[in-house]
Design a protein around this motif. Structure first.
Motif, PDB file in Angstrom:
ATOM      1  N   VAL A 141     -11.239  53.235   5.153  1.00  0.00           N
ATOM      2  CA  VAL A 141     -10.106  52.833   5.989  1.00  0.00           C
ATOM      3  C   VAL A 141     -10.008  51.317   6.127  1.00  0.00           C
ATOM      4  CG1 VAL A 141      -9.089  52.982   8.287  1.00  0.00           C
ATOM      5  CG2 VAL A 141     -10.169  55.001   7.260  1.00  0.00           C
ATOM      6  N   VAL A 142     -11.117  50.667   6.470  1.00  0.00           N
ATOM      7  CA  VAL A 142     -11.078  49.226   6.740  1.00  0.00           C
ATOM      8  C   VAL A 142     -10.683  48.409   5.514  1.00  0.00           C
ATOM      9  CG1 VAL A 142     -12.452  47.231   7.454  1.00  0.00           C
ATOM     10  CG2 VAL A 142     -12.699  49.407   8.658  1.00  0.00           C
ATOM     11  N   PRO A 143     -11.309  48.601   4.344  1.00  0.00           N
ATOM     12  CA  PRO A 143     -10.848  47.833   3.176  1.00  0.00           C
ATOM     13  C   PRO A 143      -9.408  48.123   2.780  1.00  0.00           C
ATOM     14  CG  PRO A 143     -13.021  48.764   2.777  1.00  0.00           C
ATOM     15  CD  PRO A 143     -12.498  49.403   4.026  1.00  0.00           C
ATOM     16  N   THR A 144      -8.972  49.368   2.967  1.00  0.00           N
ATOM     17  CA  THR A 144      -7.585  49.711   2.638  1.00  0.00           C
ATOM     18  C   THR A 144      -6.597  48.934   3.492  1.00  0.00           C
ATOM     19  OG1 THR A 144      -8.255  51.949   1.975  1.00  0.00           O
ATOM     20  CG2 THR A 144      -5.931  51.606   2.441  1.00  0.00           C
ATOM     21  N   LEU A 145      -6.937  48.728   4.765  1.00  0.00           N
ATOM     22  CA  LEU A 145      -6.042  48.016   5.673  1.00  0.00           C
ATOM     23  C   LEU A 145      -6.119  46.505   5.512  1.00  0.00           C
ATOM     24  CD1 LEU A 145      -6.599  50.111   8.932  1.00  0.00           C
ATOM     25  CD2 LEU A 145      -4.714  50.289   7.296  1.00  0.00           C
ATOM     26  N   SER A 146      -7.267  45.997   5.078  1.00  0.00           N
ATOM     27  CA  SER A 146      -7.458  44.540   5.033  1.00  0.00           C
ATOM     28  C   SER A 146      -7.476  43.953   3.628  1.00  0.00           C
ATOM     29  CB  SER A 146      -8.775  44.184   5.733  1.00  0.00           C
ATOM     30  OG  SER A 146      -9.877  44.836   5.112  1.00  0.00           O
ATOM     31  N   TRP A 147      -7.500  44.788   2.599  1.00  0.00           N
ATOM     32  CA  TRP A 147      -7.618  44.315   1.219  1.00  0.00           C
ATOM     33  C   TRP A 147      -6.425  44.830   0.425  1.00  0.00           C
ATOM     34  CZ3 TRP A 147     -12.681  45.131  -2.073  1.00  0.00           C
ATOM     35  CH2 TRP A 147     -12.493  44.576  -3.350  1.00  0.00           C
ATOM     36  N   ASP A 148      -5.568  43.917   0.026  1.00  0.00           N
ATOM     37  CA  ASP A 148      -4.393  44.295  -0.759  1.00  0.00           C
ATOM     38  C   ASP A 148      -4.818  44.878  -2.104  1.00  0.00           C
ATOM     39  OD1 ASP A 148      -2.709  43.386   1.205  1.00  0.00           O
ATOM     40  OD2 ASP A 148      -2.473  41.385   0.337  1.00  0.00           O
ATOM     41  N   GLY A 149      -4.276  46.040  -2.414  1.00  0.00           N
ATOM     42  CA  GLY A 149      -4.562  46.678  -3.697  1.00  0.00           C
ATOM     43  C   GLY A 149      -5.831  47.492  -3.725  1.00  0.00           C
ATOM     44  N   PHE A 150      -6.516  47.595  -2.581  1.00  0.00           N
ATOM     45  CA  PHE A 150      -7.758  48.379  -2.555  1.00  0.00           C
ATOM     46  C   PHE A 150      -7.455  49.869  -2.514  1.00  0.00           C
ATOM     47  CE2 PHE A 150     -11.014  50.767  -0.334  1.00  0.00           C
ATOM     48  CZ  PHE A 150     -12.170  50.364  -0.979  1.00  0.00           C
ATOM     49  N   SER A 151      -8.181  50.620  -3.305  1.00  0.00           N
ATOM     50  CA  SER A 151      -8.127  52.082  -3.267  1.00  0.00           C
ATOM     51  C   SER A 151      -9.401  52.615  -3.895  1.00  0.00           C
ATOM     52  CB  SER A 151      -6.898  52.619  -4.005  1.00  0.00           C
ATOM     53  OG  SER A 151      -7.019  52.381  -5.397  1.00  0.00           O
ATOM     54  N   ILE A 152      -9.775  53.813  -3.506  1.00  0.00           N
ATOM     55  CA  ILE A 152     -10.996  54.396  -4.055  1.00  0.00           C
ATOM     56  C   ILE A 152     -10.880  54.582  -5.555  1.00  0.00           C
ATOM     57  CG2 ILE A 152     -12.435  56.476  -4.077  1.00  0.00           C
ATOM     58  CD1 ILE A 152     -12.078  56.750  -1.166  1.00  0.00           C
ATOM     59  N   LEU A 153      -9.699  54.931  -6.028  1.00  0.00           N
ATOM     60  CA  LEU A 153      -9.515  55.158  -7.462  1.00  0.00           C
ATOM     61  C   LEU A 153      -9.324  53.846  -8.215  1.00  0.00           C
ATOM     62  CD1 LEU A 153      -7.161  58.279  -7.456  1.00  0.00           C
ATOM     63  CD2 LEU A 153      -9.660  58.199  -7.458  1.00  0.00           C
ATOM     64  N   GLY A 154      -8.473  52.963  -7.683  1.00  0.00           N
ATOM     65  CA  GLY A 154      -8.151  51.738  -8.404  1.00  0.00           C
ATOM     66  C   GLY A 154      -9.256  50.709  -8.400  1.00  0.00           C
ATOM     67  N   THR A 155      -9.962  50.603  -7.296  1.00  0.00           N
ATOM     68  CA  THR A 155     -11.069  49.637  -7.194  1.00  0.00           C
ATOM     69  C   THR A 155     -12.350  50.397  -6.829  1.00  0.00           C
ATOM     70  OG1 THR A 155     -10.422  49.227  -4.882  1.00  0.00           O
ATOM     71  CG2 THR A 155      -9.585  47.701  -6.558  1.00  0.00           C
ATOM     72  N   HIS A 156     -12.679  51.359  -7.654  1.00  0.00           N
ATOM     73  CA  HIS A 156     -13.776  52.266  -7.326  1.00  0.00           C
ATOM     74  C   HIS A 156     -15.126  51.555  -7.290  1.00  0.00           C
ATOM     75  CE1 HIS A 156     -15.547  56.182  -6.712  1.00  0.00           C
ATOM     76  NE2 HIS A 156     -16.405  55.963  -7.687  1.00  0.00           N
ATOM     77  N   LEU A 157     -15.358  50.614  -8.209  1.00  0.00           N
ATOM     78  CA  LEU A 157     -16.642  49.920  -8.235  1.00  0.00           C
ATOM     79  C   LEU A 157     -16.846  49.102  -6.960  1.00  0.00           C
ATOM     80  CD1 LEU A 157     -16.934  48.707 -11.942  1.00  0.00           C
ATOM     81  CD2 LEU A 157     -17.771  50.807 -10.878  1.00  0.00           C
ATOM     82  N   ALA A 158     -15.768  48.484  -6.481  1.00  0.00           N
ATOM     83  CA  ALA A 158     -15.871  47.735  -5.225  1.00  0.00           C
ATOM     84  C   ALA A 158     -16.202  48.670  -4.070  1.00  0.00           C
ATOM     85  CB  ALA A 158     -14.567  46.982  -4.961  1.00  0.00           C
ATOM     86  N   TRP A 159     -15.576  49.854  -4.058  1.00  0.00           N
ATOM     87  CA  TRP A 159     -15.866  50.809  -2.988  1.00  0.00           C
ATOM     88  C   TRP A 159     -17.308  51.302  -3.064  1.00  0.00           C
ATOM     89  CZ3 TRP A 159     -17.250  56.033  -3.124  1.00  0.00           C
ATOM     90  CH2 TRP A 159     -17.324  56.642  -1.872  1.00  0.00           C
ATOM     91  N   LEU A 160     -17.826  51.509  -4.276  1.00  0.00           N
ATOM     92  CA  LEU A 160     -19.225  51.923  -4.415  1.00  0.00           C
ATOM     93  C   LEU A 160     -20.154  50.898  -3.780  1.00  0.00           C
ATOM     94  CD1 LEU A 160     -19.391  53.330  -8.075  1.00  0.00           C
ATOM     95  CD2 LEU A 160     -19.578  54.621  -5.946  1.00  0.00           C
ATOM     96  N   CYS A 161     -19.885  49.626  -4.017  1.00  0.00           N
ATOM     97  CA  CYS A 161     -20.718  48.563  -3.439  1.00  0.00           C
ATOM     98  C   CYS A 161     -20.596  48.535  -1.921  1.00  0.00           C
ATOM     99  CB  CYS A 161     -20.320  47.207  -4.022  1.00  0.00           C
ATOM    100  SG  CYS A 161     -20.596  47.034  -5.798  1.00  0.00           S
ATOM    101  N   ILE A 162     -19.354  48.648  -1.426  1.00  0.00           N
ATOM    102  CA  ILE A 162     -19.131  48.604   0.020  1.00  0.00           C
ATOM    103  C   ILE A 162     -19.794  49.788   0.713  1.00  0.00           C
ATOM    104  CG2 ILE A 162     -17.366  48.767   1.811  1.00  0.00           C
ATOM    105  CD1 ILE A 162     -15.484  47.270  -0.101  1.00  0.00           C
ATOM    106  N   CYS A 163     -19.603  50.977   0.159  1.00  0.00           N
ATOM    107  CA  CYS A 163     -20.167  52.179   0.774  1.00  0.00           C
ATOM    108  C   CYS A 163     -21.696  52.148   0.752  1.00  0.00           C
ATOM    109  CB  CYS A 163     -19.649  53.418   0.048  1.00  0.00           C
ATOM    110  SG  CYS A 163     -20.117  54.982   0.824  1.00  0.00           S
ATOM    111  N   SER A 164     -22.279  51.757  -0.370  1.00  0.00           N
ATOM    112  CA  SER A 164     -23.740  51.692  -0.468  1.00  0.00           C
ATOM    113  C   SER A 164     -24.303  50.688   0.525  1.00  0.00           C
ATOM    114  CB  SER A 164     -24.153  51.313  -1.890  1.00  0.00           C
ATOM    115  OG  SER A 164     -23.702  52.262  -2.828  1.00  0.00           O
ATOM    116  N   ALA A 165     -23.667  49.506   0.618  1.00  0.00           N
ATOM    117  CA  ALA A 165     -24.166  48.464   1.515  1.00  0.00           C
ATOM    118  C   ALA A 165     -24.035  48.875   2.977  1.00  0.00           C
ATOM    119  CB  ALA A 165     -23.414  47.158   1.261  1.00  0.00           C
ATOM    120  N   CYS A 166     -22.892  49.431   3.353  1.00  0.00           N
ATOM    121  CA  CYS A 166     -22.661  49.796   4.753  1.00  0.00           C
ATOM    122  C   CYS A 166     -23.542  50.955   5.196  1.00  0.00           C
ATOM    123  CB  CYS A 166     -21.185  50.141   4.963  1.00  0.00           C
ATOM    124  SG  CYS A 166     -20.076  48.732   4.806  1.00  0.00           S
ATOM    125  N   VAL A 167     -23.596  52.004   4.388  1.00  0.00           N
ATOM    126  CA  VAL A 167     -24.430  53.162   4.740  1.00  0.00           C
ATOM    127  C   VAL A 167     -25.904  52.772   4.749  1.00  0.00           C
ATOM    128  CG1 VAL A 167     -25.150  55.468   4.023  1.00  0.00           C
ATOM    129  CG2 VAL A 167     -22.748  54.834   3.909  1.00  0.00           C
TER     130      VAL A 167
END
Length: 219
Positions: free
Chosen positions: A25-51
């Motif tokens: 939710v947070v990257p989607t609202l604050s990062w233009d063009g962010f999506s789990i499918l389109g920027t999946h590698l970035a989401w993997l890094c964010i999810c791993s770091a946060c969890v």
């Protein structure tokens, strides 16, 4: 079995689930063009770091594996370095296993390794937080009737669900559906994430329903 301990486990697990949701939710609202499918590698890094960060913080606050003996500063540093080494070894091991199961060997090395980091965060990092860098304790916990606390029981459930989720997530990849989420490793990482979240919710509920049958013995 104390109800208060089960409630602490449930609150901690719900926080982890909420953090997983916030990584979307947070990257989607604050990062233009962010999506789990389109920027999946970035989401993997964010999810791993946060969890991963939340898991360490919860361990320090709740202390589910607090030892009655006080350890020296040197011992704590040695334990921390061992945990870092074990986590890295876990990422490499998962990477090798995933490749052996059919993941691209060369073409998608970054994708495969980041997926391995995510899976290690859901499984190995949790073990390191609760059990420490002791392989014998790991083997004991994951053996039949080896758990000695509700935290260890929850650890077994979430680890199993995370791995099963990743495994089931691989089934749609070879199908000729030509969907964006079939690109490696999107379906596997989403499956692992759903499995991890489901395990976090199911674990305290299962422990609560079976609390009269669960008898933990210290070892």
């Amino acid at each position: 079995m104390k109800e208060a301990e089960i409630r602490r486990l449930f609150v901690a697990n719900i926080l982890c689930v909420l953090f997983v949701i916030l990584t979307v939710v947070v990257p989607t609202l604050s990062w233009d063009g962010f999506s789990i499918l389109g920027t999946h590698l970035a989401w993997l890094c964010i999810c791993s770091a946060c969890v991963g960060a939340l898991s360490v913080i919860l361990h320090l606050v709740l202390k589910p594996s607090l030892s009655p003996k006080r350890s020296s500063f040197a011992h704590k540093i040695s334990r921390f370095l061992k945990c870092c080494l074990y986590f890295l070894m876990s990422c490499i091991l998962f990477h090798v296993i995933v490749v052996l199961y059919g993941a691209p060997l060369i073409e998608s090395v970054t994708e495969t390794f980041l997926f391995s980091v995510l899976l290690s965060t859901f499984t190995s990092l949790q073990c390191l937080c609760v059990l420490g860098p002791n392989i014998q304790v790991w083997l004991r916990v994951f053996s039949k009737n080896g758990a000695t606390s509700i935290w260890e029981s929850s650890l077994r459930i979430t680890t199993m669900f995370s791995i099963l989720g990743a495994w089931f997530g691989a089934f749609p990849i070879p199908l000729d559906w030509d969907r964006p989420w079939q690109v490696w490793p999107i379906s596997c990482s989403l499956g692992a994430t759903f499995g991890y979240s489901a395990g976090l919710i199911i674990a305290p509920l299962w422990i609560h329903w079976n609390r009269k049958q669960l008898t933990y013995k210290s070892r």
